[in-house]
Write an enzyme that holds these catalytic residues in place. Structure first.
Site, PDB file in Angstrom:
ATOM      1  N   ASP A  67      -1.036  -1.362  -5.085  1.00  0.00           N
ATOM      2  CA  ASP A  67      -1.036  -0.406  -3.973  1.00  0.00           C
ATOM      3  C   ASP A  67      -2.112  -0.859  -2.979  1.00  0.00           C
ATOM      4  OD1 ASP A  67      -0.300   1.775  -2.530  1.00  0.00           O
ATOM      5  OD2 ASP A  67      -1.230   3.261  -3.833  1.00  0.00           O
ATOM      6  N   ARG A  75      -6.824  -1.371  -3.635  1.00  0.00           N
ATOM      7  CA  ARG A  75      -7.105  -1.406  -5.074  1.00  0.00           C
ATOM      8  C   ARG A  75      -7.911  -2.667  -5.406  1.00  0.00           C
ATOM      9  NH1 ARG A  75      -6.003   2.997  -3.984  1.00  0.00           N
ATOM     10  NH2 ARG A  75      -4.114   4.144  -4.518  1.00  0.00           N
ATOM     11  N   ARG A 137      -2.934   5.769   7.510  1.00  0.00           N
ATOM     12  CA  ARG A 137      -2.126   4.820   6.749  1.00  0.00           C
ATOM     13  C   ARG A 137      -0.864   4.439   7.511  1.00  0.00           C
ATOM     14  NH1 ARG A 137      -0.917   7.733   1.328  1.00  0.00           N
ATOM     15  NH2 ARG A 137      -0.157   5.661   0.690  1.00  0.00           N
ATOM     16  N   LYS A 167       7.343   2.380   2.493  1.00  0.00           N
ATOM     17  CA  LYS A 167       7.256   3.722   1.912  1.00  0.00           C
ATOM     18  C   LYS A 167       6.889   4.725   3.009  1.00  0.00           C
ATOM     19  CE  LYS A 167       2.486   2.696   0.466  1.00  0.00           C
ATOM     20  NZ  LYS A 167       1.581   2.427  -0.662  1.00  0.00           N
ATOM     21  N   HIS A 168       7.228   6.017   2.884  1.00  0.00           N
ATOM     22  CA  HIS A 168       7.808   6.727   1.752  1.00  0.00           C
ATOM     23  C   HIS A 168       9.103   7.362   2.245  1.00  0.00           C
ATOM     24  CE1 HIS A 168       3.382   6.667   1.435  1.00  0.00           C
ATOM     25  NE2 HIS A 168       3.546   6.587   0.129  1.00  0.00           N
ATOM     26  N   HIS A 176       2.130  18.753   6.406  1.00  0.00           N
ATOM     27  CA  HIS A 176       0.705  19.059   6.286  1.00  0.00           C
ATOM     28  C   HIS A 176       0.328  19.320   4.836  1.00  0.00           C
ATOM     29  CE1 HIS A 176       2.653  22.996   6.750  1.00  0.00           C
ATOM     30  NE2 HIS A 176       1.663  23.476   6.039  1.00  0.00           N
ATOM     31  N   ASP A 249       8.162   6.970  -5.810  1.00  0.00           N
ATOM     32  CA  ASP A 249       6.732   7.234  -5.782  1.00  0.00           C
ATOM     33  C   ASP A 249       6.355   7.723  -7.177  1.00  0.00           C
ATOM     34  OD1 ASP A 249       4.152   7.452  -4.859  1.00  0.00           O
ATOM     35  OD2 ASP A 249       4.639   8.745  -3.171  1.00  0.00           O
TER      36      ASP A 249
END
Length: 502
Positions: A67, A75, A137, A167-168, A176, A249
């Site tokens: 990830d 990571r 992101r 993703k996603h 939110h 996910d």
């Protein structure tokens, strides 16, 4: 000994695990056809290449995912902070060559540790500035901008001999709520959803992306099930001509675990059309995690699949189809001959310098920085309060962590006064000044108590002007913090930015 149905289920399971060496149970399952593993921060250390070699020795076709997004999510550099640009920084710069080269560098780094799947880029269009889980992101809030940078990054990653996983799906940008803790529902008009949020995924399919990760979100117009478990939603990808691997996910997220359960979610996701089931990070329960949490989660998912195969609610043909897609990707990656050479003309620091901007008056060059770290607490997806950001920003100067969501105003003001009295320019480090009133209120009081203070914002760019000069960084990363520090010390002049309000 693994029985026939368990071995079949192994071919579609992608667990996380504890430790920096492969536990015995994992090695045994890899030898019995387990699809691979996903690395999280607890697996990363100097011995990571050796760990990958151990995994590939047990199963040469193992998919090893990381990830690794750059910017706020890393990571491989979880202990020190990312040294790569993040998506929001690349979107702000809007240079597709920079995005492609960043993707290529991501691939090179992932290959260097023996892994072969990058869980990125994020293809979500972040249209809700309150979004607690996507934010920086994402490449941005405009679907055309997001689309061109998703495609560029995918090209860079996959030209490097590593699979990209956008993703996603079908888009987590207009929520939110965080699906790690709840099940978000997105009630947008379907035509708008399709026009804005599906577009980057369509383009990624056309660009030949290897894998697509699902979102645990509900779009009521497409049914009451979350996308991960919804055959209508996942079926869209096949209708578009996508022949790659659909990856879920993490099934240990609350949106699945606390509704249908990990085992039930595994079976339902396969029935809906998913191919590879990401089980999740066994450290997520925190203090409640058991010493064998990794194996427990793996067995819960596998037992759910096997039970569904035995009772007929999940067809064997569907699981075989999924396993075949996973195997085909693994075979192709194993025979890839991509180079591990440094990426030509790639300068991460230069890219981030070009992306950083200044809102408000240009502050005088500082000689030292004293930092109030008022960022929100870390989440399961993003270590948003990681100490390395404030450390890199402050250098040798004072830094104080301040949780504005819980500390009384009098205590906050005492911190402002303490930091203002220290050597150097006061810096208020924030990440949600538009979405979190307490962060904005702190900045407003700091402007009154220390008019020479500045703001460093590592979240989405401010839309409503702040009363202090603001360095917009766009990522909670070591590289972003170092770049902000350089700007405040007068080592370079960031581009000027105007807020939406002026």
């Amino acid at each position: 000994m693994t029985d026939e149905l368990e071995r079949l289920a192994n071919g579609v399971l992608w667990p996380g695990f504890l430790g920096t060496t492969a536990p015995a149970w994992l090695v045994e399952e890899l030898r019995d056809g387990l699809a691979g593993v996903v690395y999280f921060g607890q697996n990363v250390g100097e011995g990571l290449p050796a760990l990958s070699a151990q995994i590939l020795d047990a199963n040469p076709d193992a998919l090893i995912g990381v990830d690794e997004e750059g910017g706020s999510v890393t990571r491989l550099e979880s202990g020190s902070g990312s040294t790569l640009p993040g998506a929001a920084q690349l979107g702000a710069l809007d240079d597709v060559v920079a995005s492609e080269r960043t993707g290529a560098e991501l691939a090179r780094r992932v290959r260097a540790v023996g892994a072969n799947v990058v869980l990125g880029p994020v293809a979500d269009v972040n249209t809700d500035p309150r979004n607690p889980v996507i934010g920086v992101r994402s490449f941005g809030s405009d679907e055309a901008l997001v689309t061109r940078h998703v495609v560029a990054t995918v090209d860079g990653i996959q030209d490097g001999g590593v699979a990209a996983c956008v993703k996603h799906f079908p888009g987590h940008g207009d929520t939110h709520l965080d699906s790690h803790h709840a099940l978000p529902e997105i009630a947008l008009d379907v035509a708008e959803y399709e026009r804005v949020h599906l577009e980057p995924f369509r383009a990624a399919v056309e660009a030949g992306v290897d894998a697509i990760m699902t979102a645990h979100i509900v779009v009521p117009a497409w049914g009451a099930q979350p996308a991960t478990l919804n055959p209508r939603v996942l079926g869209m990808l096949r209708e578009w001509g996508f022949r790659g691997v659909i990856i879920t996910d993490a099934l240990d997220m609350a949106a699945i675990r606390e509704t249908v359960g990990l085992g039930g979610g595994a079976a339902l996701a396969l029935a809906a059309g998913a191919d590879l089931l990401c089980i999740g990070n066994p450290t997520n329960p925190g203090d409640a995690a058991l010493p064998d949490q990794d194996r427990r989660d793996f067995l819960a998912a596998r037992d759910g699949i096997v039970a569904a195969l035995r009772d007929g609610s999940l067809s064997r043909e569907r699981v075989e189809e999924a396993a075949a897609r996973v195997s085909a990707l693994a075979t192709r990656l194993r025979t890839s001959d991509a180079s591990d050479e440094e990426i030509a003309a790639f300068d991460a620091a230069e890219i981030v310098r070009r992306s950083v901007s200044l809102a408000g008056d240009t502050p005088e060059a500082a000689t030292a920085l004293a930092v109030i770290d008022a960022r929100r607490r870390s989440t399961l997806a993003v270590d948003s309060a990681a100490a390395y950001v404030a450390e890199a920003l402050a250098g040798d100067g004072i830094r104080v962590r301040l949780d504005v969501a819980s500390r009384p105003v009098a205590e906050q003001d005492a911190v402002i006064d303490e930091v203002a009295a220290a050597t150097g320019t006061t810096v208020v480090l924030v990440d949600r000044p538009d979405a979190e009133p307490a962060q904005r209120a702190l900045i407003e009081r700091a402007a009154l108590r220390d008019p020479g203070a500045v703001v460093v914002n590592v979240g989405l760019p401010v839309q409503e002007p702040l009363p202090l000069p603001t360095i917009e960084v766009g990522a909670a990363s070591r590289l972003g913090a170092q770049t902000a520090r350089d700007a405040l010390l007068g080592r370079f002049v960031p581009r000027q930015r105007t807020t939406a309000a002026g």
